[in-house]
Design an enzyme around this catalytic site. Structure first.
Site, PDB file in Angstrom:
ATOM      1  N   ARG A  70       0.837  -1.199   0.000  1.00 26.27           N
ATOM      2  CA  ARG A  70       0.000   0.000   0.000  1.00 26.27           C
ATOM      3  C   ARG A  70       0.871   1.247   0.000  1.00 26.27           C
ATOM      4  NH1 ARG A  70      -1.889   0.582   4.384  1.00 26.27           N
ATOM      5  NH2 ARG A  70      -1.355  -1.377   5.394  1.00 26.27           N
ATOM      6  N   TYR A 198      -1.634  -3.481  -6.749  1.00 24.96           N
ATOM      7  CA  TYR A 198      -1.466  -4.186  -5.467  1.00 24.96           C
ATOM      8  C   TYR A 198      -2.742  -4.173  -4.622  1.00 24.96           C
ATOM      9  CZ  TYR A 198      -0.370  -5.227  -0.695  1.00 24.96           C
ATOM     10  OH  TYR A 198      -0.430  -5.768   0.557  1.00 24.96           O
ATOM     11  N   GLY A 200      -4.351  -3.765  -1.426  1.00 30.47           N
ATOM     12  CA  GLY A 200      -5.035  -2.668  -0.746  1.00 30.47           C
ATOM     13  C   GLY A 200      -5.206  -1.424  -1.607  1.00 30.47           C
ATOM     14  N   LYS A 207      -9.772  -2.293   1.608  1.00 27.72           N
ATOM     15  CA  LYS A 207      -9.468  -1.170   2.488  1.00 27.72           C
ATOM     16  C   LYS A 207     -10.199   0.109   2.063  1.00 27.72           C
ATOM     17  CE  LYS A 207      -7.235  -3.852   5.011  1.00 27.72           C
ATOM     18  NZ  LYS A 207      -5.870  -4.207   5.203  1.00 27.72           N
ATOM     19  N   HIS A 227     -10.735  -2.415  11.460  1.00 30.35           N
ATOM     20  CA  HIS A 227      -9.653  -3.267  10.951  1.00 30.35           C
ATOM     21  C   HIS A 227      -9.440  -4.417  11.941  1.00 30.35           C
ATOM     22  CE1 HIS A 227      -5.213  -3.402   9.396  1.00 30.35           C
ATOM     23  NE2 HIS A 227      -5.990  -4.168   8.675  1.00 30.35           N
ATOM     24  N   SER A 249      -1.579  -3.986  10.006  1.00 32.01           N
ATOM     25  CA  SER A 249      -1.277  -4.926   8.926  1.00 32.01           C
ATOM     26  C   SER A 249       0.000  -5.712   9.234  1.00 32.01           C
ATOM     27  CB  SER A 249      -1.083  -4.167   7.606  1.00 32.01           C
ATOM     28  OG  SER A 249      -2.237  -3.440   7.304  1.00 32.01           O
ATOM     29  N   CYS A 251       0.650  -7.995  11.425  1.00 33.17           N
ATOM     30  CA  CYS A 251       0.958  -8.235  12.843  1.00 33.17           C
ATOM     31  C   CYS A 251       0.287  -9.510  13.336  1.00 33.17           C
ATOM     32  CB  CYS A 251       0.520  -7.047  13.706  1.00 33.17           C
ATOM     33  SG  CYS A 251       1.587  -5.626  13.550  1.00 33.17           S
ATOM     34  N   GLY A 252      -0.143 -10.366  12.423  1.00 30.91           N
ATOM     35  CA  GLY A 252      -0.632 -11.684  12.843  1.00 30.91           C
ATOM     36  C   GLY A 252      -2.139 -11.817  12.959  1.00 30.91           C
ATOM     37  N   ASN A 255      -3.106 -15.149  11.435  1.00 36.51           N
ATOM     38  CA  ASN A 255      -2.689 -16.258  12.300  1.00 36.51           C
ATOM     39  C   ASN A 255      -3.613 -16.406  13.506  1.00 36.51           C
ATOM     40  OD1 ASN A 255      -0.536 -16.993  10.687  1.00 36.51           O
ATOM     41  ND2 ASN A 255       0.895 -15.630  11.735  1.00 36.51           N
ATOM     42  N   ASP A 276      -9.600  -9.787   8.759  1.00 30.92           N
ATOM     43  CA  ASP A 276      -9.074  -8.442   8.497  1.00 30.92           C
ATOM     44  C   ASP A 276     -10.042  -7.310   8.832  1.00 30.92           C
ATOM     45  OD1 ASP A 276      -6.919  -6.841   7.566  1.00 30.92           O
ATOM     46  OD2 ASP A 276      -7.925  -6.548   5.650  1.00 30.92           O
ATOM     47  N   ASN A 363       6.236  -9.027   1.738  1.00 28.26           N
ATOM     48  CA  ASN A 363       4.792  -8.764   1.700  1.00 28.26           C
ATOM     49  C   ASN A 363       4.116  -9.593   0.602  1.00 28.26           C
ATOM     50  OD1 ASN A 363       2.451  -7.451   2.718  1.00 28.26           O
ATOM     51  ND2 ASN A 363       2.500  -5.993   1.022  1.00 28.26           N
ATOM     52  N   ARG A 365       1.762 -12.379  -0.947  1.00 27.15           N
ATOM     53  CA  ARG A 365       0.408 -12.615  -0.432  1.00 27.15           C
ATOM     54  C   ARG A 365      -0.236 -13.836  -1.066  1.00 27.15           C
ATOM     55  NH1 ARG A 365      -1.888  -8.937   3.572  1.00 27.15           N
ATOM     56  NH2 ARG A 365      -0.180  -7.492   3.907  1.00 27.15           N
ATOM     57  N   ARG A 396       2.600  -4.129  17.728  1.00 30.75           N
ATOM     58  CA  ARG A 396       3.881  -4.818  17.776  1.00 30.75           C
ATOM     59  C   ARG A 396       4.815  -3.911  18.575  1.00 30.75           C
ATOM     60  NH1 ARG A 396       6.540  -8.467  14.027  1.00 30.75           N
ATOM     61  NH2 ARG A 396       4.677  -8.725  12.774  1.00 30.75           N
TER      62      ARG A 396
HETATM   63  O1  SAT Z   1      -2.783  -4.326   1.231  1.00 35.54           O
HETATM   64  S1  SAT Z   1      -3.886  -4.736   2.061  1.00 35.54           S
HETATM   65  O2  SAT Z   1      -4.481  -3.545   2.641  1.00 35.54           O
HETATM   66  O3  SAT Z   1      -4.873  -5.433   1.274  1.00 35.54           O
HETATM   67  C1  SAT Z   1      -3.342  -5.737   3.328  1.00 35.54           C
HETATM   68  C2  SAT Z   1      -3.005  -4.942   4.518  1.00 35.54           C
HETATM   69  O4  SAT Z   1      -2.112  -4.096   4.454  1.00 35.54           O
HETATM   70  O5  SAT Z   1      -3.639  -5.122   5.576  1.00 35.54           O
HETATM   71 MN    MN Z   2      -5.366  -5.471   7.001  1.00 33.81          MN
END
Ligand code: SAT
Ligand code: MN
Length: 580
Positions: A70, A198, A200, A207, A227, A249, A251-252, A255, A276, A363, A365, A396
């Site tokens: 982003r 890309y 986002g 977003k 978010h 973004s 930061c898990g 997960n 997300d 990054n 994906r 974080r």
């Molecule tokens: O690039 S995205 O916004 O889709 C993923 C993120 O940064 O959270």
């Molecule tokens: Mn996100």
């Protein structure tokens, strides 16, 4: 395909007139259409086929190497009054922004196909869902939107019924980083994005719509667009508590959303609702309920393996689009910490020699439909959403923030959320690892003035006495040698259990100036290589550091001037006084 909704027909005609595409294609959202798009992208080289024996239905997209994250410095919120966008957003006057974007879009689709994608954010039959239409010249964007949202005929039907939709215009343009703009006009429910392919920046449902435009709409309509991941945590007795958790973004969130209980936590089970974004409404009884507006995951690949996140690992074994990963000699996708295989070609397509940084982009994906997740909740598509027991904020932070603490009440919780800071990650361009303020993990996504946003959050206390409890967690605290104190991943369940115990009034806590902290004996350490001394470190609150933190938060808040709610200042003052 076309539509009986005149406003949509007119807008599509107007965009075609401006951008001059060779063809216009209305997306119907069928699997056949998806297949055809994939075949076309394989022919054009936009996608590369991965090994179809080991990874059926999986493809690799290599983006332009300059277009991998982003671009926050080129993202604008264009309200009539600059104050409404706030110091948290870049701003342009709407007329100037439209002029600039018009000059970018003029003729930009010559020789290309213009795709019209009607989409629905949220279950099609949910009263909380909202729709949009994205016009794009990128087949990759269409394929991603197909996996990430609900596109095509059913969405169009709902748009025709609702008679309103968010307009999103996107073109990859010439991918020139100097002419790349992500522009939002919240007052006109309009998004214009030029020069990037890309995630986002280009998948406008995510977003741009579900956070920036939706947060603005949510304020006027009395709900929250956040978010946040959404999980259901099931106890051995079968009770499920739903949590909504906000982390910046990379930061898990994915997960935690797909967490698998470790061996020692027998009988516990985590169900994924979203990884997300959460849209949350008060129902008629004052219960906060959440839906996930998305239908797929756009997750960070590196670090995903059967130990860290088996659900994600299994989810992406088939029918997945990988972006910017490496490949092995067998043409399997590969990434750092995958745990098996060896990369032979890196993410830009060069033979991998191990000398020039990681093989997969940090990054890189995966894009995949949510229903492929083995832990997908059977309420993930419930139109009424799920009741939220706890809201959890986190960042974080290598020091300062304890493993977990609870806000004293809703207003204090808003302060806790507004005080979130986190080290930057590869999800956005710019330096990685610098601590910055990221209130509610919404810094890049709040579509209006943060001062007004905090006031909106605070206002919920007047509307309900059944609001969720608010917590803060930090999985990333380190010791003096830089070593992580907490193992993270599946073990985070132990912390979620304490949170649920607090929600259900099963355990007491220790009151400190910053909030309620766990009694060490209430965090289950069974079968874990964490000593009680380490747990003490994890839960430590250093008054000196916190006084400095509160001072810096006060300075940050001051940037919002007259828009800063007095109630937030009062909450801040309370903590400052308690710290002495
Ligand atoms: O690039 S995205 O916004 O889709 C993923 C993120 O940064 O959270
Ligand atoms: Mn996100």
């Amino acid at each position: 395909m076309t539509t009986r909704l005149k406003a949509l027909r007119d807008w599509v005609a107007e965009v075609a007139e401006l951008t001059s595409p060779d063809r216009i294609h209305w997306c119907d959202g069928t699997e056949q259409e998806y297949r055809k798009l994939i075949d076309e992208m394989l022919d054009s080289g936009t996608l590369l086929e991965l090994n179809q024996q080991s990874y059926p239905g999986c493809y690799l997209h290599r983006s332009d190497p300059q277009d991998v994250a982003r671009v926050e410095h080129l993202t604008f919120v264009c309200t009539r009054d600059q104050e409404d966008a706030g110091p948290n957003n870049n701003w342009k006057a709407p007329a100037d922004a439209k002029e600039l974007m018009k000059s970018c879009f003029a003729g930009c689709m010559r020789g290309r196909t213009m795709y019209v994608i009607p989409y629905c954010m949220g279950p099609i039959d949910s009263p909380y869902a909202r729709c949009g239409v994205e016009i794009t010249d990128s087949a990759y964007v269409v394929a991603n939107m197909y996996l990430m949202t609900r596109i095509g005929k059913p969405a169009l039907k709902r748009i025709e019924k609702d008679k309103t939709f968010v307009k999103g215009l996107h073109s990859t343009g010439d991918l020139n980083p100097e002419r790349r703009y992500i522009v939002h006009l919240p007052e006109e429910l309009t998004i214009m994005s030029y020069g990037s392919g890309y995630g986002g920046n280009a998948l406008l449902g995510k977003k741009c719509h579900a956070l920036r435009i939706a947060s603005y709409q949510a304020r006027t309509e009395g709900w929250l667009a956040e978010h946040m991941l959404i999980v259901g945590v099931q106890s051995p007795a079968g009770d499920i508590r739903y949590l909504a958790c906000a982390f910046p973004s990379a930061c898990g969130k994915t997960n935690l959303a797909m967490l698998i209980a470790p061996e020692s936590q027998k009988g516990w089970k985590v169900w994924t609702l979203g990884d997300d974004i959460a849209w949350m409404h008060l129902d008629k009884d004052g219960q906060l309920r959440a839906i996930n507006p998305e239908a797929g995951y756009f997750g960070v690949v590196p670090g995903t393996n059967p130990h860290t996140n088996k659900n994600a690992y299994d989810t992406i074994q088939h029918d997945t689009i990988f972006t910017n990963v490496a490949v092995t000699a067998d043409n399997d996708p590969w990434w750092e910490e995958k745990g098996s295989g060896k990369p032979t070609v890196d993410w830009v397509g060069k033979p991998y020699d191990g000398k020039n940084g990681p093989a997969a982009h940090p990054n890189s994906r995966f894009t995949v439909a949510a229903r492929q997740n083995p832990a997908y909740s059977n309420l993930a598509e419930a139109p009424e959403g799920v009741p939220i027991s706890a809201v959890v904020f986190g960042g974080r932070r290598r020091e300062l923030a304890p493993l977990v603490y609870q806000a004293k009440d809703w207003a204090h919780g808003v302060l806790v959320g507004a005080s979130v800071a986190s080290e930057t990650t590869a999800a956005a361009t710019g330096k990685v690892g610098v601590v910055r303020r990221d209130p509610m993990a919404m810094k890049p996504f709040c579509g209006y003035n943060y001062g007004d946003y905090w006031a909106h959050w605070l206002s919920f206390a007047k509307r309900s006495n059944k609001l969720p409890k608010i917590f803060h967690v930090n999985w990333f605290r380190r010791d003096a040698n830089g070593k992580f104190l907490w193992p993270g991943y599946g073990e985070n369940l132990r912390v979620l259990r304490w949170i649920i115990d607090r929600c259900d009034n099963r355990v007491d806590a220790i009151e400190k100036p910053i909030g309620f902290l766990p009694k060490p004996s209430d965090i289950d350490l069974k079968g874990l290589d964490v000593s009680s001394a380490t747990l003490e470190q994890l839960l430590a609150v250093d008054p000196e550091q916190w006084r400095a933190e509160m001072k810096s938060i006060g300075e940050y808040f001051a940037e919002f001037g007259g828009r800063l709610p007095g109630e937030l200042t009062a909450e801040h003052q309370k903590v400052v006084r308690a710290l002495g």
